[in-house]
Design an enzyme around this catalytic site. Structure first.
Site, PDB file in Angstrom:
ATOM      1  N   LYS A 206       0.831  -1.324   0.033  1.00  0.00           N
ATOM      2  CA  LYS A 206      -0.032  -0.097   0.075  1.00  0.00           C
ATOM      3  C   LYS A 206       0.827   1.207   0.157  1.00  0.00           C
ATOM      4  CE  LYS A 206      -3.875  -2.272   2.107  1.00  0.00           C
ATOM      5  NZ  LYS A 206      -4.517  -2.603   3.366  1.00  0.00           N
TER       6      LYS A 206
ATOM      7  N   GLN B 126      -4.635  -1.262   9.832  1.00  0.00           N
ATOM      8  CA  GLN B 126      -4.427  -2.445   9.051  1.00  0.00           C
ATOM      9  C   GLN B 126      -5.255  -3.565   9.906  1.00  0.00           C
ATOM     10  OE1 GLN B 126      -3.361  -3.249   5.751  1.00  0.00           O
ATOM     11  NE2 GLN B 126      -4.275  -5.382   6.373  1.00  0.00           N
TER      12      GLN B 126
ATOM     13  N   ASP C 285     -10.558   3.311   4.034  1.00  0.00           N
ATOM     14  CA  ASP C 285     -11.131   1.876   3.994  1.00  0.00           C
ATOM     15  C   ASP C 285     -12.540   1.885   3.951  1.00  0.00           C
ATOM     16  OD1 ASP C 285      -9.288  -0.247   3.764  1.00  0.00           O
ATOM     17  OD2 ASP C 285      -8.644  -0.345   5.830  1.00  0.00           O
TER      18      ASP C 285
END
Ligand code: NAP
Length: 276
Positions: free
Chosen positions: A50, A94, A117
């Protein structure tokens, strides 16, 4: 029938290139903060990929690697600090988090307008209502792949296998919003094969290697394989690629299908958050 292979890597590169162009022409450098807790090897790889994609697209990125025994209060403090930081437009924590930390509490603490997200209840609510907002990256990436493959969604029958909050449920909502007739399956679904057989579009988001086989697929259907399963040192999807490709009209490979799109959509979401 030999199916079209949907090249997720190529589409992801196009999305990233388009973001890079917009970023280089804009006044704001979008900033993404990634928080990783502990040393889960898979999470480390995801975060590295990422951050690399962000750099490639010209985003500013910051990584915070916190110890596995960081307290929930400390983690929430970091989120609060990033919420208030004007150089940061997107915050990603995460998953999974260690068991002593309440994931829902942490995800809800991220400011909804920085929730790249797309997991914050406000953004999920906006998705349910069909309002604009930050969308979860993996299903959003699947939607782009379907669009690029020229699949018409309105009037189609779609079957989503898996009902998780991060893939299956938001995927089903996106397909509903696009006018598909959607069935969502789970581990207790009776007659999975017969249900999947009805589908013009199959989205497999299960986490079981090669669960979906050729006999379950209607001839000409589009098959999107979200699954990432580690096997013999390599990656396999939830779809038995070699058999299904002989029946499907179009299919995504693993690796090189949905995976790269998830990262591209994160960059796209961060850009969207920065210019909103
Ligand atoms: P998850 O939270 O474990 O959910 C799996 C879902 O599959 C559950 O709803 C489960 O049903 C259902 N299921 C399990 N066995 C089944 C069966 N035999 N028949 C029908 N449904 C079954 O997983 P997830 O987070 O959604 O991830 C799914 C897969 O996608 C994993 O392989 C993951 O690694 C991968 N993934 C890939 C990306 C990417 O970027 N490509 C991103 C995220 C996830 P119940 O609800 O009844 O338990």
């Amino acid at each position: 029938m030999e199916s079209t292979i949907i090249n997720g890597r190529a589409v992801a590169d196009e999305v990233l290139a388009s973001c890079a162009t917009k970023i280089s022409q804009g006044d704001v450098v979008p900033g993404l903060a990634v928080i990783i807790v502990g040393d889960n090897p898979a999470s480390q790889v995801y975060v590295r990929n990422k951050v690399r994609a962000c750099e490639k697209a010209g985003l500013h990125s910051e990584k915070y690697a916190l110890s596995v025994d960081v307290s929930e209060v400390e983690l929430l403090g970091k989120v609060a600090q990033l919420n208030a930081d004007p150089a940061i437009h997107g915050i990603l924590v995460q998953l999974p988090l260690p068991a002593h930390i309440n994931e829902d509490k942490v995800l809800t603490a991220i400011a909804a307008h920085k929730d790249v997200d797309g997991f914050h209840p406000e953004n999920i609510g906006r998705l349910v209502a069909g309002l604009p907002g930050l969308r979860p990256c993996t299903p959003a990436g699947c939607m782009v792949l379907l669009e690029r493959a020229g699949v018409s969604l309105s009037g189609s029958r779609a079957v989503v296998i898996g009902r998780s909050n991060i893939v299956g449920k938001p995927m089903a909502l996106m397909l509903i919003n696009a006018g598909a007739t959607v069935t969502v399956c789970n581990s207790k679904t009776p007659s999975l094969a017969a249900t999947v057989q009805q589908a013009d579009i199959v989205i497999a988001a299960v986490g079981r290697p090669r669960l979906i086989t050729a006999e379950m697929i209607k001839s000409g259907a589009t098959v999107i394989d979200v699954g990432i399963n580690r096997e013999d040192g390599g990656l396999v999807g939830d779809v038995d690629f070699e058999s299904v490709r002989t029946v499907a009209g179009a299919i995504t490979p693993v690796p090189g299908g949905v995976g790269p799109m998830t990262i591209a959509m994160l960059v796209s979401n961060t850009l969207q958050a920065a210019i909103a």
